[in-house]
Write a protein that holds these residues in place. Structure first.
Motif, PDB file in Angstrom:
ATOM      1  N   GLY A  43     -11.173   3.412   4.082  1.00 42.72           N
ATOM      2  CA  GLY A  43     -11.764   3.574   2.801  1.00 42.72           C
ATOM      3  C   GLY A  43     -12.054   5.248   2.670  1.00 42.72           C
ATOM      4  N   ILE A  44     -11.661   6.129   3.650  1.00 40.05           N
ATOM      5  CA  ILE A  44     -11.771   7.253   3.548  1.00 40.05           C
ATOM      6  C   ILE A  44     -10.646   7.840   2.455  1.00 40.05           C
ATOM      7  CG2 ILE A  44     -11.299   9.743   4.760  1.00 40.05           C
ATOM      8  CD1 ILE A  44     -11.948   8.324   7.309  1.00 40.05           C
ATOM      9  N   ILE A  45      -9.565   7.255   2.444  1.00 41.24           N
ATOM     10  CA  ILE A  45      -8.423   7.792   1.256  1.00 41.24           C
ATOM     11  C   ILE A  45      -8.347   6.493   0.359  1.00 41.24           C
ATOM     12  CG2 ILE A  45      -5.925   8.194   0.826  1.00 41.24           C
ATOM     13  CD1 ILE A  45      -6.212   9.434   3.669  1.00 41.24           C
ATOM     14  N   GLU A  46      -8.272   6.627  -0.954  1.00 41.90           N
ATOM     15  CA  GLU A  46      -7.828   5.479  -1.831  1.00 41.90           C
ATOM     16  C   GLU A  46      -6.453   5.515  -2.030  1.00 41.90           C
ATOM     17  OE1 GLU A  46      -8.986   2.809  -3.614  1.00 41.90           O
ATOM     18  OE2 GLU A  46     -10.767   3.309  -2.335  1.00 41.90           O
ATOM     19  N   PRO A  47      -5.589   4.302  -1.863  1.00 44.45           N
ATOM     20  CA  PRO A  47      -4.257   4.510  -2.081  1.00 44.45           C
ATOM     21  C   PRO A  47      -4.048   4.591  -3.409  1.00 44.45           C
ATOM     22  CG  PRO A  47      -5.203   2.074  -1.378  1.00 44.45           C
ATOM     23  CD  PRO A  47      -6.361   3.068  -1.509  1.00 44.45           C
ATOM     24  N   THR A  48      -2.726   5.076  -3.703  1.00 41.53           N
ATOM     25  CA  THR A  48      -2.298   5.268  -5.074  1.00 41.53           C
ATOM     26  C   THR A  48      -2.120   4.006  -5.751  1.00 41.53           C
ATOM     27  OG1 THR A  48      -1.286   7.072  -4.198  1.00 41.53           O
ATOM     28  CG2 THR A  48      -0.856   6.583  -6.408  1.00 41.53           C
ATOM     29  N   GLU A  49      -1.274   3.004  -4.772  1.00 40.97           N
ATOM     30  CA  GLU A  49      -1.033   1.654  -5.507  1.00 40.97           C
ATOM     31  C   GLU A  49      -1.236   0.632  -4.284  1.00 40.97           C
ATOM     32  OE1 GLU A  49       2.997   1.310  -6.326  1.00 40.97           O
ATOM     33  OE2 GLU A  49       2.956   3.243  -7.559  1.00 40.97           O
ATOM     34  N   GLY A  50      -1.541  -0.449  -4.320  1.00 43.17           N
ATOM     35  CA  GLY A  50      -1.361  -1.538  -3.579  1.00 43.17           C
ATOM     36  C   GLY A  50      -2.987  -1.978  -3.069  1.00 43.17           C
ATOM     37  N   GLU A  51      -3.081  -3.231  -2.524  1.00 43.50           N
ATOM     38  CA  GLU A  51      -4.452  -3.752  -2.259  1.00 43.50           C
ATOM     39  C   GLU A  51      -4.608  -3.951  -0.628  1.00 43.50           C
ATOM     40  OE1 GLU A  51      -2.568  -6.557  -4.424  1.00 43.50           O
ATOM     41  OE2 GLU A  51      -2.569  -4.667  -5.588  1.00 43.50           O
ATOM     42  N   ILE A  52      -6.148  -3.660  -0.336  1.00 40.21           N
ATOM     43  CA  ILE A  52      -6.377  -3.799   0.940  1.00 40.21           C
ATOM     44  C   ILE A  52      -7.541  -4.760   1.020  1.00 40.21           C
ATOM     45  CG2 ILE A  52      -7.682  -2.430   2.703  1.00 40.21           C
ATOM     46  CD1 ILE A  52      -6.202  -0.064   1.563  1.00 40.21           C
ATOM     47  N   GLY A  64     -10.335 -11.084   3.730  1.00 37.15           N
ATOM     48  CA  GLY A  64     -10.122 -11.836   2.457  1.00 37.15           C
ATOM     49  C   GLY A  64     -10.729 -11.090   1.259  1.00 37.15           C
ATOM     50  N   GLU A  65     -11.529  -9.978   1.488  1.00 38.95           N
ATOM     51  CA  GLU A  65     -12.142  -9.479   0.296  1.00 38.95           C
ATOM     52  C   GLU A  65     -11.413  -8.353  -0.071  1.00 38.95           C
ATOM     53  OE1 GLU A  65     -16.273  -8.889  -0.216  1.00 38.95           O
ATOM     54  OE2 GLU A  65     -16.650 -10.371   1.270  1.00 38.95           O
ATOM     55  N   LEU A  66     -11.199  -8.079  -1.230  1.00 42.63           N
ATOM     56  CA  LEU A  66     -10.469  -6.838  -1.767  1.00 42.63           C
ATOM     57  C   LEU A  66     -11.532  -5.454  -1.656  1.00 42.63           C
ATOM     58  CD1 LEU A  66      -7.897  -5.748  -3.407  1.00 42.63           C
ATOM     59  CD2 LEU A  66      -9.202  -5.898  -5.386  1.00 42.63           C
ATOM     60  N   MET A  67     -11.063  -4.520  -0.869  1.00 39.26           N
ATOM     61  CA  MET A  67     -11.823  -3.552  -0.629  1.00 39.26           C
ATOM     62  C   MET A  67     -11.413  -1.900  -1.392  1.00 39.26           C
ATOM     63  SD  MET A  67     -13.707  -3.890   1.993  1.00 39.26           S
ATOM     64  CE  MET A  67     -14.262  -5.519   2.093  1.00 39.26           C
ATOM     65  N   ASN A  68     -10.615  -2.266  -2.401  1.00 44.44           N
ATOM     66  CA  ASN A  68     -10.117  -0.935  -3.111  1.00 44.44           C
ATOM     67  C   ASN A  68     -11.544  -0.389  -3.755  1.00 44.44           C
ATOM     68  OD1 ASN A  68      -7.892  -2.485  -2.759  1.00 44.44           O
ATOM     69  ND2 ASN A  68      -6.780  -0.579  -3.686  1.00 44.44           N
ATOM     70  N   GLY A  69     -11.829   0.726  -3.571  1.00 45.68           N
ATOM     71  CA  GLY A  69     -12.884   1.318  -4.224  1.00 45.68           C
ATOM     72  C   GLY A  69     -14.274   1.177  -3.480  1.00 45.68           C
ATOM     73  N   VAL A  70     -14.228   0.444  -2.670  1.00 49.19           N
ATOM     74  CA  VAL A  70     -15.446  -0.084  -1.390  1.00 49.19           C
ATOM     75  C   VAL A  70     -15.550   1.436  -0.719  1.00 49.19           C
ATOM     76  CG1 VAL A  70     -16.608  -1.369   0.024  1.00 49.19           C
ATOM     77  CG2 VAL A  70     -15.243  -2.379  -1.779  1.00 49.19           C
ATOM     78  N   VAL A  94       0.882  -1.043   0.074  1.00 49.75           N
ATOM     79  CA  VAL A  94       0.059  -0.016   0.066  1.00 49.75           C
ATOM     80  C   VAL A  94       0.746   1.329  -0.143  1.00 49.75           C
ATOM     81  CG1 VAL A  94      -1.504   1.229   1.399  1.00 49.75           C
ATOM     82  CG2 VAL A  94      -1.894  -1.154   0.931  1.00 49.75           C
ATOM     83  N   THR A  95       0.529   2.093  -1.024  1.00 48.40           N
ATOM     84  CA  THR A  95       1.422   3.261  -1.007  1.00 48.40           C
ATOM     85  C   THR A  95       0.227   4.684  -1.437  1.00 48.40           C
ATOM     86  OG1 THR A  95       3.272   2.154  -2.258  1.00 48.40           O
ATOM     87  CG2 THR A  95       3.039   4.572  -2.738  1.00 48.40           C
ATOM     88  N   LYS A  96       0.652   5.632  -0.890  1.00 50.48           N
ATOM     89  CA  LYS A  96      -0.303   6.721  -1.126  1.00 50.48           C
ATOM     90  C   LYS A  96       0.859   8.010  -1.206  1.00 50.48           C
ATOM     91  CE  LYS A  96      -3.785   9.544  -1.360  1.00 50.48           C
ATOM     92  NZ  LYS A  96      -4.860   9.433  -2.437  1.00 50.48           N
ATOM     93  N   ARG A  97       0.474   8.750  -2.469  1.00 54.14           N
ATOM     94  CA  ARG A  97       1.118   9.751  -2.926  1.00 54.14           C
ATOM     95  C   ARG A  97       0.314  11.031  -2.817  1.00 54.14           C
ATOM     96  NH1 ARG A  97       3.262   6.367  -6.743  1.00 54.14           N
ATOM     97  NH2 ARG A  97       4.844   5.060  -5.703  1.00 54.14           N
ATOM     98  N   TYR A  98       0.955  12.085  -2.560  1.00 53.51           N
ATOM     99  CA  TYR A  98       0.257  13.353  -2.778  1.00 53.51           C
ATOM    100  C   TYR A  98       1.343  14.188  -3.515  1.00 53.51           C
ATOM    101  CZ  TYR A  98      -2.755  12.286   1.148  1.00 53.51           C
ATOM    102  OH  TYR A  98      -3.972  11.722   2.218  1.00 53.51           O
ATOM    103  N   GLY A  99       1.004  14.116  -5.022  1.00 52.66           N
ATOM    104  CA  GLY A  99       1.947  14.785  -5.671  1.00 52.66           C
ATOM    105  C   GLY A  99       3.205  14.391  -5.400  1.00 52.66           C
ATOM    106  N   GLU A 100       4.373  15.209  -5.132  1.00 54.74           N
ATOM    107  CA  GLU A 100       5.709  14.734  -4.757  1.00 54.74           C
ATOM    108  C   GLU A 100       5.726  14.041  -3.363  1.00 54.74           C
ATOM    109  OE1 GLU A 100       8.667  16.639  -6.838  1.00 54.74           O
ATOM    110  OE2 GLU A 100       7.239  15.553  -7.934  1.00 54.74           O
ATOM    111  N   ILE A 101       4.819  14.201  -2.493  1.00 49.68           N
ATOM    112  CA  ILE A 101       4.972  13.697  -1.060  1.00 49.68           C
ATOM    113  C   ILE A 101       4.354  12.190  -1.100  1.00 49.68           C
ATOM    114  CG2 ILE A 101       4.034  13.802   1.195  1.00 49.68           C
ATOM    115  CD1 ILE A 101       3.722  16.882   0.764  1.00 49.68           C
ATOM    116  N   THR A 102       5.073  11.193  -0.772  1.00 45.98           N
ATOM    117  CA  THR A 102       4.951   9.963  -0.460  1.00 45.98           C
ATOM    118  C   THR A 102       4.557   9.883   0.965  1.00 45.98           C
ATOM    119  OG1 THR A 102       6.298   9.188  -2.087  1.00 45.98           O
ATOM    120  CG2 THR A 102       5.344   7.510  -0.693  1.00 45.98           C
ATOM    121  N   ALA A 103       3.433   9.737   1.316  1.00 43.75           N
ATOM    122  CA  ALA A 103       2.724   9.722   2.751  1.00 43.75           C
ATOM    123  C   ALA A 103       3.048   8.310   3.170  1.00 43.75           C
ATOM    124  CB  ALA A 103       1.379  10.105   2.876  1.00 43.75           C
TER     125      ALA A 103
END
Ligand code: ADP
Ligand code: MG
Length: 383
Positions: free
Chosen positions: A51-60, A64-70, A9-18
């Protein structure tokens, strides 16, 4: 059964990688705390799980269920986030009973749970108050009660006790853990308070600059930290840079400014690091250093020295009374400044500033790490 699995799981804000490349598994029924310096990405990570924030990459994965986009309301999570307040138009009772009510629980079952929450949080006499009438602490307690009674099996808590006074915080963390275990919930709890993390969790994840440094039980992280950063961030440690001067029978001798120190805990080193002359960092927590006066007076832990720890002479430079402990700084004759913590029964026992003492380092409490390529200061820095 809500287990949680994070894959890269990766989250970027422009140049910043949080947060970056987070891999983590939380078992069903586990209480996991996330700790780390301010700005290291704790809130970002827990918001990605909610789910308040969508990661830039990676799976949650939850259960056992994929939550991206939920969306958050479909992830089955109860949460306490600082800026997500209680429903302002509902009193405490309606806030706390909101989850069970929308889930259509029968009235008596709902009442029982909500009553228990209100009792536990000492909010009974505030149950008809509205959020704006409450102190910050009472609001936070109501938010925790609402999350616990939401019927969700996964709790996501971001500094849930941060606004409370110390006494209340300590009492509530005990209750919070008890409730989570009793109700069979899984909890992920962000805190900057490492003592809270130790007291409440099954395991702790230590974060630094967007990454997870180390995950372990509270005891592991305290007694066997695998990383220098953890040894420094969790509790306090003395770090001494030295060179390997020999090893036999699992015991490694290290020279620190010419003085020997022994460790039987070299498992953190690879065989290449144990070569004579290899640069290493020896670490020992202040309460594991044994201090003796030159007149035979000792800190009361003489029996723990294993009989073979090297002793250094030194002089007490400072003394600070911390309540349950006294913290001394001793300047050893080899120039190394060593912090020593003793139970406060040593107050007045004669370890006065300026007096001569002998320090012994029990080999089983001396941890050895390879000297970090970026330097010791940078390896342990919380900036
Ligand atoms: P923590 O909770 O550990 O203090 P955060 O997750 O809040 O850390 O922040 C991690 C990093 O991401 C910080 O450098 C912060 O400034 C940055 N950050 C967080 N949210 C945003 C945002 N919405 N936009 C840009 N940068 C952000
Ligand atoms: Mg935060």
């Amino acid at each position: 059964m809500p287990s949680v699995r994070l894959v890269n799981v990766t989250k970027r804000y422009g140049e910043i990688t949080a947060v970056e490349g987070i891999n983590l598994e939380v078992e069903d029924g586990e209480y996991l705390c996330i700790i780390g310096p301010s700005g290291c990405g704790k809130t970002t990570l827990i918001k990605c799980i909610s789910g308040i924030i969508e990661p830039t990459e990676g799976e949650i994965y939850i259960d056992g269920e994929l939550m991206n986009g939920v969306p958050i309301q479909e992830r089955g999570v109860g949460y306490v986030f600082q800026e997500i307040a209680l429903f302002p138009h509902m009193d405490v009772y309606d806030n706390v009973s909101y989850g069970p009510r929308v889930k259509g629980w029968d009235a008596s079952r709902m009442r029982r749970l909500v009553d228990e929450m209100l009792n536990m949080m000492a909010l009974r006499d505030r149950m008809h108050d509205y959020p704006m009438e409450l102190s910050g602490g009472a609001r936070q307690k109501a938010a925790v009660a609402r999350a616990l009674s939401s019927g969700s099996l996964l709790l996501l808590l971001d500094e849930p006790l941060g606004a409370l006074d110390v006494k209340v915080r300590i009492a509530l963390r005990r209750e919070l853990r008890r409730m989570v275990k009793e109700l069979g919930l899984t909890a992920i709890h962000v805190t900057h308070d490492q003592e809270e993390a130790m007291a409440i969790s099954d395991r702790i994840a230590v974060m630094r600059a967007g990454r997870i440094v180390e995950v372990g039980t509270p005891q592991d992280l305290y007694l066997n930290p695998r990383r220098l950063f953890t040894a420094n961030f969790v509790g306090e440690a003395n770090f001494m840079v030295g060179e390997v001067a020999g090893s036999s029978g699992g015991e490694v001798e290290v020279r620190v400014n010419g003085e020997p120190i022994y460790s039987v805990r070299s498992s953190l080193l690879s065989s290449g690091d144990v070569l004579d002359g290899g640069r290493v960092v020896a670490a020992i927590r202040p309460e594991f250093v044994v201090m003796e006066g030159t007149d035979g007076m000792n800190s009361g832990f003489g029996g723990l020295t294993d009989g073979c720890g090297a002793s250094w002479g030194g002089r007490v430079r400072s003394e600070a009374f911390l309540g349950s402990m006294v913290r001394y700084e001793v300047e050893a004759d080899n120039g190394v400044l060593v912090a020593v913590k003793l139970p406060s029964l040593s107050v007045g026992s004669g370890f006065r500033v300026g007096s001569r003492v002998t320090l012994t380092f029990p080999p089983r409490h001396v941890l050895l790490y390879p000297y970090p390529p970026e330097g010791l200061e940078r390896a342990i820095s919380i900036e």
